[in-house]
Design a protein around this motif. Structure first.
Motif, PDB file in Angstrom:
ATOM      1  N   VAL A 133       5.214  18.444  16.285  1.00 40.06           N
ATOM      2  CA  VAL A 133       4.484  17.364  15.640  1.00 40.06           C
ATOM      3  C   VAL A 133       4.406  16.178  16.591  1.00 40.06           C
ATOM      4  O   VAL A 133       5.394  15.836  17.246  1.00 40.06           O
ATOM      5  CB  VAL A 133       5.197  16.945  14.332  1.00 40.06           C
ATOM      6  N   VAL A 134       3.246  15.543  16.651  1.00 39.28           N
ATOM      7  CA  VAL A 134       3.055  14.310  17.418  1.00 39.28           C
ATOM      8  C   VAL A 134       2.808  13.177  16.439  1.00 39.28           C
ATOM      9  O   VAL A 134       2.046  13.332  15.487  1.00 39.28           O
ATOM     10  CB  VAL A 134       1.864  14.447  18.395  1.00 39.28           C
ATOM     11  N   ILE A 135       3.464  12.047  16.684  1.00 41.86           N
ATOM     12  CA  ILE A 135       3.195  10.819  15.940  1.00 41.86           C
ATOM     13  C   ILE A 135       2.693   9.792  16.947  1.00 41.86           C
ATOM     14  O   ILE A 135       3.375   9.497  17.931  1.00 41.86           O
ATOM     15  CB  ILE A 135       4.451  10.283  15.228  1.00 41.86           C
ATOM     16  N   PHE A 136       1.502   9.269  16.690  1.00 45.74           N
ATOM     17  CA  PHE A 136       0.950   8.213  17.525  1.00 45.74           C
ATOM     18  C   PHE A 136       0.993   6.915  16.740  1.00 45.74           C
ATOM     19  O   PHE A 136       0.351   6.788  15.700  1.00 45.74           O
ATOM     20  CB  PHE A 136      -0.482   8.524  17.964  1.00 45.74           C
ATOM     21  N   LYS A 137       1.760   5.966  17.227  1.00 48.38           N
ATOM     22  CA  LYS A 137       1.871   4.650  16.594  1.00 48.38           C
ATOM     23  C   LYS A 137       0.861   3.725  17.273  1.00 48.38           C
ATOM     24  O   LYS A 137       0.952   3.479  18.463  1.00 48.38           O
ATOM     25  CB  LYS A 137       3.308   4.135  16.745  1.00 48.38           C
ATOM     26  N   HIS A 138      -0.078   3.237  16.457  1.00 46.29           N
ATOM     27  CA  HIS A 138      -1.246   2.540  16.983  1.00 46.29           C
ATOM     28  C   HIS A 138      -1.400   1.164  16.343  1.00 46.29           C
ATOM     29  O   HIS A 138      -1.341   1.029  15.124  1.00 46.29           O
ATOM     30  CB  HIS A 138      -2.476   3.391  16.686  1.00 46.29           C
ATOM     31  N   SER A 139      -1.598   0.159  17.175  1.00 47.50           N
ATOM     32  CA  SER A 139      -1.948  -1.173  16.689  1.00 47.50           C
ATOM     33  C   SER A 139      -3.449  -1.342  16.828  1.00 47.50           C
ATOM     34  O   SER A 139      -3.976  -1.356  17.946  1.00 47.50           O
ATOM     35  CB  SER A 139      -1.220  -2.253  17.490  1.00 47.50           C
ATOM     36  N   THR A 140      -4.123  -1.473  15.700  1.00 43.93           N
ATOM     37  CA  THR A 140      -5.584  -1.555  15.717  1.00 43.93           C
ATOM     38  C   THR A 140      -6.106  -2.849  16.336  1.00 43.93           C
ATOM     39  O   THR A 140      -7.295  -2.954  16.621  1.00 43.93           O
ATOM     40  CB  THR A 140      -6.140  -1.404  14.292  1.00 43.93           C
ATOM     41  N   SER A 141      -5.226  -3.819  16.589  1.00 43.15           N
ATOM     42  CA  SER A 141      -5.668  -5.079  17.199  1.00 43.15           C
ATOM     43  C   SER A 141      -5.362  -5.161  18.691  1.00 43.15           C
ATOM     44  O   SER A 141      -5.622  -6.183  19.317  1.00 43.15           O
ATOM     45  CB  SER A 141      -5.009  -6.264  16.478  1.00 43.15           C
ATOM     46  N   CYS A 142      -4.857  -4.078  19.266  1.00 45.46           N
ATOM     47  CA  CYS A 142      -4.413  -4.082  20.669  1.00 45.46           C
ATOM     48  C   CYS A 142      -5.339  -3.217  21.526  1.00 45.46           C
ATOM     49  O   CYS A 142      -5.513  -2.028  21.251  1.00 45.46           O
ATOM     50  CB  CYS A 142      -2.980  -3.571  20.745  1.00 45.46           C
ATOM     51  N   SER A 143      -5.885  -3.800  22.582  1.00 45.85           N
ATOM     52  CA  SER A 143      -6.799  -3.046  23.445  1.00 45.85           C
ATOM     53  C   SER A 143      -6.075  -1.938  24.211  1.00 45.85           C
ATOM     54  O   SER A 143      -6.656  -0.868  24.446  1.00 45.85           O
ATOM     55  CB  SER A 143      -7.518  -3.984  24.414  1.00 45.85           C
TER      56      SER A 143
END
Length: 113
Positions: free
Chosen positions: A24-34
């Protein structure tokens, strides 16, 4: 590539259990970060043809689900980063990359099944 949203601590427990059957892969993403957007785009471009179709991919929106992100860090014993890519196998985080070090080639070398 088919992202599955990760939105609750209870779901995280299920994901960790699932990792005992399939990576399993978990990608932690900040939608406000380029940088985060760039890393996500890179993963999506590199995933096609990488031979990782058996790996289930989860997407965690850090801004909407910060408590879940905190739970991920605690449950998998990793320091929080954003963006961050985690590979979970047999209930344990076996690969952790952040920022511009996120890439499919390095991940692929760590996938065991």
């Amino acid at each position: 590539m088919n992202w599955h949203p990760l939105t609750s601590p209870e779901q995280l427990d299920e994901v960790i259990q699932e990792s005992k059957e399939t990576p399993v892969v978990i990608f932690k993403h900040s939608t406000s970060c380029s940088i985060s957007s760039t890393a996500k785009s890179r993963i999506e471009r590199q995933w096609e043809g990488a031979g990782l179709d058996h790996v289930k991919t989860y997407y965690l929106d850090l801004l909407r689900y910060r408590p879940v992100s905190n739970e991920v860090a605690e449950a998998l014993q990793v320091e929080h980063q954003s963006p961050q890519l985690l590979l979970v196998q047999d209930g344990v985080c076996t690969y952790n990359a952040s920022h511009m070090s996120i890439g499919v080639d390095a991940l692929k070398k760590k996938v065991t099944a």
